[in-house]
Design an enzyme around this catalytic site. Structure first.
Site, PDB file in Angstrom:
ATOM      1  N   LYS A   1     -48.277 -19.372  32.941  1.00 45.43           N
ATOM      2  CA  LYS A   1     -48.795 -20.687  33.340  1.00 45.43           C
ATOM      3  C   LYS A   1     -49.657 -21.170  32.185  1.00 45.43           C
ATOM      4  O   LYS A   1     -50.756 -20.651  31.945  1.00 45.43           O
ATOM      5  CB  LYS A   1     -49.623 -20.614  34.628  1.00 45.43           C
ATOM      6  CG  LYS A   1     -50.232 -21.970  34.978  1.00 45.43           C
ATOM      7  CD  LYS A   1     -51.086 -21.947  36.228  1.00 45.43           C
ATOM      8  CE  LYS A   1     -51.811 -23.275  36.371  1.00 45.43           C
ATOM      9  NZ  LYS A   1     -52.682 -23.322  37.539  1.00 45.43           N
TER      10      LYS A   1
ATOM     11  N   GLY B   1     -59.364 -27.823  42.047  1.00 48.46           N
ATOM     12  CA  GLY B   1     -60.399 -27.442  43.004  1.00 48.46           C
ATOM     13  C   GLY B   1     -61.035 -28.599  43.751  1.00 48.46           C
ATOM     14  O   GLY B   1     -61.984 -28.402  44.505  1.00 48.46           O
TER      15      GLY B   1
ATOM     16  N   ALA C   1     -52.793 -28.186  41.545  1.00 48.79           N
ATOM     17  CA  ALA C   1     -54.172 -28.672  41.461  1.00 48.79           C
ATOM     18  C   ALA C   1     -54.452 -29.844  42.389  1.00 48.79           C
ATOM     19  O   ALA C   1     -53.720 -30.815  42.420  1.00 48.79           O
ATOM     20  CB  ALA C   1     -54.544 -29.057  40.039  1.00 48.79           C
ATOM     21  N   GLY C   2     -55.524 -29.699  43.127  1.00 49.58           N
ATOM     22  CA  GLY C   2     -56.019 -30.792  43.956  1.00 49.58           C
ATOM     23  C   GLY C   2     -55.482 -30.820  45.374  1.00 49.58           C
ATOM     24  O   GLY C   2     -55.946 -31.608  46.200  1.00 49.58           O
TER      25      GLY C   2
ATOM     26  N   ASN D   1     -54.598 -22.885  45.511  1.00 53.30           N
ATOM     27  CA  ASN D   1     -55.583 -21.817  45.368  1.00 53.30           C
ATOM     28  C   ASN D   1     -56.830 -22.102  46.191  1.00 53.30           C
ATOM     29  O   ASN D   1     -57.045 -21.543  47.263  1.00 53.30           O
ATOM     30  CB  ASN D   1     -55.915 -21.603  43.884  1.00 53.30           C
ATOM     31  CG  ASN D   1     -56.790 -20.380  43.631  1.00 53.30           C
ATOM     32  OD1 ASN D   1     -56.911 -19.926  42.503  1.00 53.30           O
ATOM     33  ND2 ASN D   1     -57.405 -19.788  44.645  1.00 53.30           N
ATOM     34  N   THR D   2     -57.644 -23.029  45.707  1.00 50.74           N
ATOM     35  CA  THR D   2     -58.953 -23.275  46.322  1.00 50.74           C
ATOM     36  C   THR D   2     -58.865 -23.534  47.830  1.00 50.74           C
ATOM     37  O   THR D   2     -59.636 -22.965  48.616  1.00 50.74           O
ATOM     38  CB  THR D   2     -59.639 -24.476  45.635  1.00 50.74           C
ATOM     39  OG1 THR D   2     -59.784 -24.164  44.254  1.00 50.74           O
ATOM     40  CG2 THR D   2     -61.006 -24.759  46.238  1.00 50.74           C
TER      41      THR D   2
END
Lengths: 257, 66
Positions: free
Chosen positions: A98, A159, A185-186, A207-208
């Site tokens: 990545k 995040g 992301a996001g 993830n987050t």
């Protein structure tokens, strides 16, 4: 029969990719990975310090059906990314990568110029490059032409949990892409992931939103199902959106006379 | 001799190789990588790459991240 996701010749049964940051414990991370049914998991790299030389998180992730996706987080330009990639290949025994180059720690937005440069170089070195990038349709085509295995445009800053802020551009990227599009992301809620999949994204990287949830394992299940639902809806073919007026779904003949 | 491992001093016997760092730290050699002077030392060369006094070695391993 659902279409399988294939990246660089490898088939994936799950269209949800998981990051391993921010979990409060390795046990929770491991249980969330398992519950999500993901087959692609990201890892970062850190310098070993003599005081915690035995702190090995990898043992919680490595499984036969999981493709490790080492990231280059922490690098500031293409040169550092190539170095990090070579280190990761030695450490993890995989040429999958990545690629993420975000020199500004405040917004963590990817540097498009360095990302393209690094992609060109890493592809020549035999890496399977999955670049994290701006939701820029022109850039995504350039990355594809450079040999990227996927493109991974951002939905919103890393995040931030803000959802599909780049939706209009993601649509164009998906329409034009000849490689899988992974929205990265996001993504802050399962509904965001479902929406991305309904647009035709090939996968989502989360993830987050899972790691910091009240119950990460249950949130992993929620994302697992949302990604499946969104994909199913996309493959089933969503109905057209009308301009404004209602379109009856029941007969309007007055059966009561 | 003393080397600098990620900026920290590590004492090794004279003539030690990159592979000896793992032994000294008592860690498995899986999931780690080394670089000397910003050049990656490939795994096959760990046994033969001799360290010198004061050399700066970078050693990385997996960390949690998205």
């Amino acid at each position: 029969m659902s279409e399988k996701l294939i990246i660089a010749g490898r088939e994936f049964n799950s269209r949800l990719f998981l990051g391993t940051g921010k979990f409060s414990s390795n046990d929770l991370m491991k249980a969330s990975i398992s519950a999500s049914e993901t087959e692609m998991v990201t890892v970062a790299m850190k310098r070993i310090s003599l005081s915690d030389a035995n702190d090995d998180m990898l043992k919680h992730i490595v499984k036969d059906n999981i493709q490790l996706l080492p990231n280059t987080s922490g690098v500031r330009d293409a040169k550092e990314a190539v170095f990090a990639a070579k280190m990761s290949r030695e450490a993890f025994g995989t040429n999958w990568l990545k690629l993420e180059i975000h020199p500004d720690p405040r917004y963590l937005l990817p540097d498009s110029i360095e990302t393209l440069k690094a992609t060109e170089e890493l592809v020549k070195l035999g890496f399977v490059v999955l670049p994290y990038c701006q939701a820029d349709p022109v850039l995504c085509k350039r990355l594809e032409e450079a040999g990227a295995a996927t493109v991974m445009p951002l939905a919103a800053p890393i995040g931030s949990n803000k959802g599909l802020r780049t939706e209009d551009f993601l649509k164009i990227i998906i329409e034009q892409a000849n490689v899988p599009v992974v929205v990265d992301a996001g993504i802050g809620a399962p509904s965001h992931a479902a929406a991305a999949m309904e647009l035709g994204a090939d996968a989502c990287l989360v993830n987050t939103a899972i790691a910091v949830a009240g119950d990460p394992v249950r949130m992993a299940v929620a994302f697992r199902d949302a990604v499946k639902c969104g994909r199913e809806a996309y493959e089933a073919g969503l109905g057209a959106v009308t301009a404004g007026e209602a379109v009856a779904s029941s007969p309007l003949t007055s059966f009561l006379g | 001799m003393k080397i600098k491992l990620n900026g920290e001093v590590l004492e090794l016997q004279d003539g030690a190789t990159v592979a000896d760092i793992c032994t000294k730290l008592g860690i498995d050699n899986k999931g780690i990588a080394f670089a000397i002077d910003s050049e990656v030392v490939v795994r096959d060369d760990w046994e033969e790459t001799k360290l010198t006094d004061g050399v700066e070695v970078m050693m990385i391993r997996a960390a949690c991240g998205g």
